[in-house]
Design a protein around this motif. Structure first.
Motif, PDB file in Angstrom:
ATOM      1  N   UNK A  35       0.801  -1.230   0.000  1.00  0.00           N
ATOM      2  CA  UNK A  35       0.000   0.000   0.000  1.00  0.00           C
ATOM      3  C   UNK A  35       0.834   1.280   0.000  1.00  0.00           C
ATOM      4  N   UNK A  36       2.155   1.175  -0.156  1.00  0.00           N
ATOM      5  CA  UNK A  36       3.008   2.365  -0.265  1.00  0.00           C
ATOM      6  C   UNK A  36       3.058   2.824  -1.720  1.00  0.00           C
ATOM      7  N   UNK A  37       3.354   4.110  -1.918  1.00  0.00           N
ATOM      8  CA  UNK A  37       3.396   4.686  -3.258  1.00  0.00           C
ATOM      9  C   UNK A  37       4.774   5.253  -3.566  1.00  0.00           C
ATOM     10  N   UNK A  38       5.034   5.392  -4.869  1.00  0.00           N
ATOM     11  CA  UNK A  38       6.242   6.031  -5.380  1.00  0.00           C
ATOM     12  C   UNK A  38       5.791   7.028  -6.438  1.00  0.00           C
ATOM     13  N   UNK A  39       6.169   8.305  -6.282  1.00  0.00           N
ATOM     14  CA  UNK A  39       5.843   9.321  -7.289  1.00  0.00           C
ATOM     15  C   UNK A  39       6.739   9.102  -8.501  1.00  0.00           C
ATOM     16  N   UNK A  40       6.135   8.983  -9.681  1.00  0.00           N
ATOM     17  CA  UNK A  40       6.894   8.710 -10.890  1.00  0.00           C
ATOM     18  C   UNK A  40       7.203   9.963 -11.692  1.00  0.00           C
ATOM     19  N   UNK A  41       6.395  10.973 -11.599  1.00  0.00           N
ATOM     20  CA  UNK A  41       6.678  12.251 -12.243  1.00  0.00           C
ATOM     21  C   UNK A  41       5.981  13.321 -11.424  1.00  0.00           C
ATOM     22  N   UNK A  42       6.510  14.505 -11.457  1.00  0.00           N
ATOM     23  CA  UNK A  42       5.967  15.523 -10.561  1.00  0.00           C
ATOM     24  C   UNK A  42       5.517  16.774 -11.297  1.00  0.00           C
ATOM     25  N   UNK A  43       6.412  17.632 -11.699  1.00  0.00           N
ATOM     26  CA  UNK A  43       5.991  18.944 -12.199  1.00  0.00           C
ATOM     27  C   UNK A  43       5.691  18.993 -13.693  1.00  0.00           C
ATOM     28  N   UNK A  44       6.109  17.998 -14.460  1.00  0.00           N
ATOM     29  CA  UNK A  44       5.870  18.035 -15.897  1.00  0.00           C
ATOM     30  C   UNK A  44       5.845  16.615 -16.440  1.00  0.00           C
ATOM     31  N   UNK A  45       4.706  16.163 -16.908  1.00  0.00           N
ATOM     32  CA  UNK A  45       4.556  14.790 -17.388  1.00  0.00           C
ATOM     33  C   UNK A  45       4.066  14.814 -18.828  1.00  0.00           C
ATOM     34  N   UNK A  46       4.976  14.669 -19.767  1.00  0.00           N
ATOM     35  CA  UNK A  46       4.589  14.535 -21.163  1.00  0.00           C
ATOM     36  C   UNK A  46       4.357  13.064 -21.468  1.00  0.00           C
ATOM     37  N   UNK A  47       4.261  12.711 -22.723  1.00  0.00           N
ATOM     38  CA  UNK A  47       4.080  11.319 -23.110  1.00  0.00           C
ATOM     39  C   UNK A  47       5.272  10.488 -22.646  1.00  0.00           C
ATOM     40  N   UNK A  48       4.988   9.402 -21.926  1.00  0.00           N
ATOM     41  CA  UNK A  48       6.073   8.533 -21.491  1.00  0.00           C
ATOM     42  C   UNK A  48       5.589   7.098 -21.288  1.00  0.00           C
ATOM     43  N   UNK A  49       6.552   6.195 -21.329  1.00  0.00           N
ATOM     44  CA  UNK A  49       6.321   4.796 -21.006  1.00  0.00           C
ATOM     45  C   UNK A  49       6.907   4.511 -19.640  1.00  0.00           C
ATOM     46  N   UNK A  50       6.218   3.689 -18.862  1.00  0.00           N
ATOM     47  CA  UNK A  50       6.689   3.266 -17.551  1.00  0.00           C
ATOM     48  C   UNK A  50       6.730   1.744 -17.554  1.00  0.00           C
ATOM     49  N   UNK A  51       7.884   1.189 -17.263  1.00  0.00           N
ATOM     50  CA  UNK A  51       8.067  -0.259 -17.176  1.00  0.00           C
ATOM     51  C   UNK A  51       8.211  -0.634 -15.710  1.00  0.00           C
ATOM     52  N   UNK A  52       7.418  -1.588 -15.258  1.00  0.00           N
ATOM     53  CA  UNK A  52       7.441  -2.039 -13.865  1.00  0.00           C
ATOM     54  C   UNK A  52       7.678  -3.552 -13.865  1.00  0.00           C
ATOM     55  N   UNK A  53       8.613  -3.995 -13.019  1.00  0.00           N
ATOM     56  CA  UNK A  53       8.961  -5.411 -12.933  1.00  0.00           C
ATOM     57  C   UNK A  53       9.109  -5.788 -11.469  1.00  0.00           C
ATOM     58  N   UNK A  54       8.374  -6.800 -11.022  1.00  0.00           N
ATOM     59  CA  UNK A  54       8.495  -7.297  -9.651  1.00  0.00           C
ATOM     60  C   UNK A  54       9.502  -8.441  -9.669  1.00  0.00           C
TER      61      UNK A  54
END
Length: 125
Positions: free
Chosen positions: A38-57
């Motif tokens: 239930x914890x979070x991680x901020x991935x982008x803050x002040x400016x978020x244009x088009x992007x890909x995010x890859x997540x791997x456990x």
């Protein structure tokens, strides 16, 4: 310094660029992050244009690829295992609201897990 076609370089932010001898260039995370349930991680803050995010456990080998823009919600492009583009229990989640610069990763898998997360985009401040 500059990255040449035959070298492996690790940048200060932990990004590894590897142009292997087999002709396949790789951009990868240099580390991992432990995230409590239930914890979070901020991935982008002040400016978020088009992007890909890859997540791997790392323990299960499950993960997903997400696409985000300022004007829309997160879109799950591809996944294996419990992955969602909303804040949804029993999943690893990447979500954001339309008209927001902030994208969030949340571990909802029920326990602390270790992840590799990489984001590539136009502007990520």
């Amino acid at each position: 310094g500059a990255v040449t076609a035959t070298t492996l370089s690790t940048f200060s932010a932990g990004i590894v660029v590897n142009d292997s001898t087999g002709g396949v260039a790789k951009i990868e995370t240099g580390g991992s992050i432990s995230v409590a349930d239930d914890a979070t991680v901020a991935l982008s803050t002040s400016n978020c244009n088009s992007s890909f995010i890859n997540v791997y456990e790392t323990a299960s080998g499950n993960g997903g690829v997400f696409w985000i823009t300022y004007s829309g919600a997160a879109v799950l492009v591809a996944s294996s295992g419990p992955v969602a583009a909303t804040d949804s229990d029993t999943n690893m989640c990447v979500y954001k609201s339309a008209g927001s610069h902030t994208a969030t990763f949340k571990n909802r898998l029920g326990a602390t897990k270790t992840f590799k997360i990489a984001q590539i985009g136009g502007t990520l401040l």
